[in-house]
Design an enzyme around this catalytic site. Structure first.
Site, PDB file in Angstrom:
ATOM      1  CG  ASN A 101      -1.997   1.213   1.128  1.00 51.33           C
ATOM      2  OD1 ASN A 101      -2.530   1.679   0.069  1.00 51.33           O
ATOM      3  ND2 ASN A 101      -2.479   1.532   2.240  1.00 51.33           N
TER       4      ASN A 101
ATOM      5  CG  ASP B 133       6.075 -11.705   2.951  1.00 53.52           C
ATOM      6  OD1 ASP B 133       5.745 -12.783   2.187  1.00 53.52           O
ATOM      7  OD2 ASP B 133       5.682 -11.181   4.133  1.00 53.52           O
TER       8      ASP B 133
ATOM      9  CB  SER C 234      -4.325   1.501  16.048  1.00 52.89           C
ATOM     10  OG  SER C 234      -5.755   1.765  15.722  1.00 52.89           O
ATOM     11  CB  ALA C 235      -7.325   5.167  18.778  1.00 55.43           C
TER      12      ALA C 235
ATOM     13  CE1 TYR D 189      -6.267  -0.606  13.161  1.00 56.04           C
ATOM     14  CE2 TYR D 189      -4.530  -1.882  11.760  1.00 56.04           C
ATOM     15  CZ  TYR D 189      -4.913  -0.754  12.677  1.00 56.04           C
ATOM     16  OH  TYR D 189      -4.199   0.265  13.079  1.00 56.04           O
TER      17      TYR D 189
ATOM     18  CE  LYS E 288      -1.529  -1.932  13.927  1.00 60.13           C
ATOM     19  NZ  LYS E 288      -0.185  -1.869  13.751  1.00 60.13           N
TER      20      LYS E 288
HETATM   21  C1  WQD Z   1     -13.371   8.598  10.133  1.00 57.37           C
HETATM   22  C2  WQD Z   1     -14.947   8.939  10.328  1.00 57.37           C
HETATM   23  C3  WQD Z   1     -16.371   7.409   9.611  1.00 57.37           C
HETATM   24  C4  WQD Z   1     -15.649   7.690   5.405  1.00 57.37           C
HETATM   25  C5  WQD Z   1      -8.984   5.132  10.987  1.00 57.37           C
HETATM   26  C6  WQD Z   1      -7.939   3.942  10.448  1.00 57.37           C
HETATM   27  C7  WQD Z   1      -7.838   2.797  11.102  1.00 57.37           C
HETATM   28  C8  WQD Z   1      -7.101   3.119  12.553  1.00 57.37           C
HETATM   29  C9  WQD Z   1      -8.309   3.907  13.251  1.00 57.37           C
HETATM   30  C10 WQD Z   1      -4.887   3.390  12.445  1.00 57.37           C
HETATM   31  C11 WQD Z   1     -15.816   7.577  10.883  1.00 57.37           C
HETATM   32  C12 WQD Z   1     -16.723   8.572   8.922  1.00 57.37           C
HETATM   33  C13 WQD Z   1     -15.596   7.826   6.822  1.00 57.37           C
HETATM   34  C14 WQD Z   1     -16.668   8.075   4.540  1.00 57.37           C
HETATM   35  C15 WQD Z   1     -17.892   8.703   6.783  1.00 57.37           C
HETATM   36  N1  WQD Z   1      -6.060   3.782  12.098  1.00 57.37           N
HETATM   37  N2  WQD Z   1     -16.738   8.550   7.380  1.00 57.37           N
HETATM   38  N3  WQD Z   1     -17.744   8.358   5.300  1.00 57.37           N
HETATM   39  O1  WQD Z   1     -12.738   4.981  11.256  1.00 57.37           O
HETATM   40  O2  WQD Z   1     -11.412   6.449  12.562  1.00 57.37           O
HETATM   41  O3  WQD Z   1      -9.937   4.474  11.291  1.00 57.37           O
HETATM   42  O4  WQD Z   1      -8.456   5.074  12.430  1.00 57.37           O
HETATM   43  O5  WQD Z   1      -4.607   2.206  13.237  1.00 57.37           O
HETATM   44  O6  WQD Z   1      -6.964   2.258  10.339  1.00 57.37           O
HETATM   45  O7  WQD Z   1      -8.778   3.845   8.878  1.00 57.37           O
HETATM   46  O8  WQD Z   1     -11.005   6.573  10.305  1.00 57.37           O
HETATM   47  O9  WQD Z   1     -11.321   8.073   8.282  1.00 57.37           O
HETATM   48  O10 WQD Z   1     -12.241   5.772   8.009  1.00 57.37           O
HETATM   49  O11 WQD Z   1     -13.659   7.472   9.368  1.00 57.37           O
HETATM   50  O12 WQD Z   1     -18.887   8.993   7.427  1.00 57.37           O
HETATM   51  O13 WQD Z   1     -16.946   7.837   3.214  1.00 57.37           O
HETATM   52  O14 WQD Z   1     -15.408   9.256   9.153  1.00 57.37           O
HETATM   53  O15 WQD Z   1     -17.640   6.746   9.907  1.00 57.37           O
HETATM   54  O16 WQD Z   1     -16.588   8.102  11.942  1.00 57.37           O
HETATM   55  P1  WQD Z   1     -11.526   5.560  11.336  1.00 57.37           P
HETATM   56  P2  WQD Z   1     -11.959   7.059   8.887  1.00 57.37           P
END
Ligand code: WQD
Length: 385
Positions: A44, A81, A150-151, A174, A178
């Site tokens: 990625n 890898d 990650s949170a 996922y 972590k």
């Molecule tokens: C943020 C908010 C969606 C897209 C990320 C990473 C994950 C992990 C945790 C690292 C959410 C909303 C999103 C859309 C929407 N990071 N949304 N429409 O979910 O907090 O996850 O942080 O470990 O790997 O992906 O981030 O940007 O996907 O979403 O309404 O088309 O935006 O519901 O509330 P998320 P996100």
């Protein structure tokens, strides 16, 4: 910028070609105290990101840069890898026993939704690879790790803002990878407290890009995350006529999910602070309740922002007239993930002080200069007239 006569410390950054990894490499190179080695399977990530980071480091060198300073601006890039110990060993062998000072382990698959559909891929790549990496590190006397967590380890946290002492209860494969990887590190540090030291950094929501616009987030295909999706909509790579907002019936001020967005450069600086805390004279482990030199820190701003607030901020940054439609909730979403960053601020000196306007401005600067991400050809800098 700091210069030093001490020899460069070799540090491996796994996932070095990725969004977070490339910004971490930039911050390490800025100190001119590290020789960075990147390991990335390019699943990625785009290899050109490393060329761009090295360009930033070279451009920042003084005219009278020493040989060592010039060496710090070059990146040893390896594609391997990490689930294959033999491939990892081939990299370490090039630097010999004791040749690598530490590892910043960022490489992982991170799509919450995908992890529920392909759990085995996530356990193999995120947990299996971490175990393989630690096994080879041990063989080569490399026993310091900064780990990218990650949170999502908190699942649906009982209190907001979230302190590190909160019970870990991830509810996606996922997030569980972590939690498991942190447990592997903690148990390893407990088994050999005089040998291993590790810090786990629990990322909240990284956003933005380096102000130069040379490096940034370049997801393959359609972005899953909110901010890069909004950037792709504004630049025209995603043709949707409106954004789907996943639910507005959450117990939050405007009903949409709240997240703690921090600038990716602030996040990257947190990794340098964590590496500095792994030096032998560090006091960061003095407050540990056990001899194990393992601690976890939240990296966030401590300020929650809703989906609609993000959309409004990107509207201002891009001038794009976003339309949106509220649809059903997305599986795996939790109402609010806002950090309590006090521990990292107190013990690491971490501060995520860049604001939302800066994050959106830097994201848009990257995206508008690179409409096709790293596949965008940027003309060489024109010589000053
Ligand atoms: C943020 C908010 C969606 C897209 C990320 C990473 C994950 C992990 C945790 C690292 C959410 C909303 C999103 C859309 C929407 N990071 N949304 N429409 O979910 O907090 O996850 O942080 O470990 O790997 O992906 O981030 O940007 O996907 O979403 O309404 O088309 O935006 O519901 O509330 P998320 P996100």
């Amino acid at each position: 910028m700091s210069t030093t006569s001490e020899p460069l410390k070799r540090v491996i950054v796994t996932g070095g070609a990725g969004y977070i990894g490339s910004h971490v490499i930039y911050i390490l190179q800025e100190t001119r105290r590290y020789k960075v080695i990147s390991i990335d399977n390019l699943h990625n990530a785009h290899p050109k990101s490393l060329d761009r980071v090295a360009q930033l480091a070279r451009d920042a060198l003084p005219k009278d840069a020493t040989k060592q300073e010039k060496e710090s601006a070059e990146i040893d890039a390896h594609t391997c890898d990490l689930t294959r110990p033999d491939e990892i060993r081939r990299v370490f062998e090039q630097y010999g026993k004791g040749g690598i000072w530490g590892v910043v382990h960022i490489a992982a698959y991170k799509a919450v939704g995908e992890s529920t559909e392909r759990p085995l891929l996530y356990y193999a790549n995120n947990v299996g690879a971490t175990v393989s990496l630690l096994q080879v590190m041990s063989e080569f006397d490399c026993t310091r790790m900064v780990y990218s967590s990650s949170a999502t380890v908190y699942g649906t946290p009982p209190i907001i803002p979230i302190p590190e002492s909160t019970r870990l209860q991830a509810d996606s494969p996922y997030g569980k990878t972590k939690v498991m990887s942190e447990a592997v590190l903690e148990d390893l540090c407990a088994a050999e407290p005089n040998k291993w030291r590790a810090l786990s950094l629990r990322y909240f929501n990284p956003a933005g890009a380096h102000a130069s616009g040379l490096i940034g987030e370049d997801p393959r295909g359609r972005p899953g995350n909110l901010l890069p999706l909004l950037a792709h909509m504004a630049i025209g790579r995603v043709k949707d006529d409106k954004l789907c907002v996943f639910g507005n019936d959450y117990p939050t001020p405007d009903g949409t999910c709240v997240r703690d967005y921090l600038h990716v450069v602030d996040l990257a600086k947190g990794h340098l602070l964590a590496l500095n805390a792994l030096t032998d004279n560090s006091e960061v482990f003095d407050s540990c309740p056990t001899p194990a030199r393992f601690k976890a820190y939240n990296l966030g701003k401590g300020k929650g922002l809703s989906v609609l607030q993000i959309v409004e901020a990107m509207r201002k940054a891009t001038g794009f007239d976003y339309k949106y439609e509220i649809i059903g909730r997305r599986r795996g979403d939790v109402p609010d993930l806002t950090a309590d960053p006090a521990l990292a601020e107190k013990e690491l000196g971490f501060h995520a002080d860049q604001d939302l306007e800066t994050m959106c401005r830097d994201l848009w600067n990257w995206q508008s200069k690179n409409p096709n991400g790293y596949d965008t050809e940027i003309p060489p800098a024109q010589p000053l007239a």
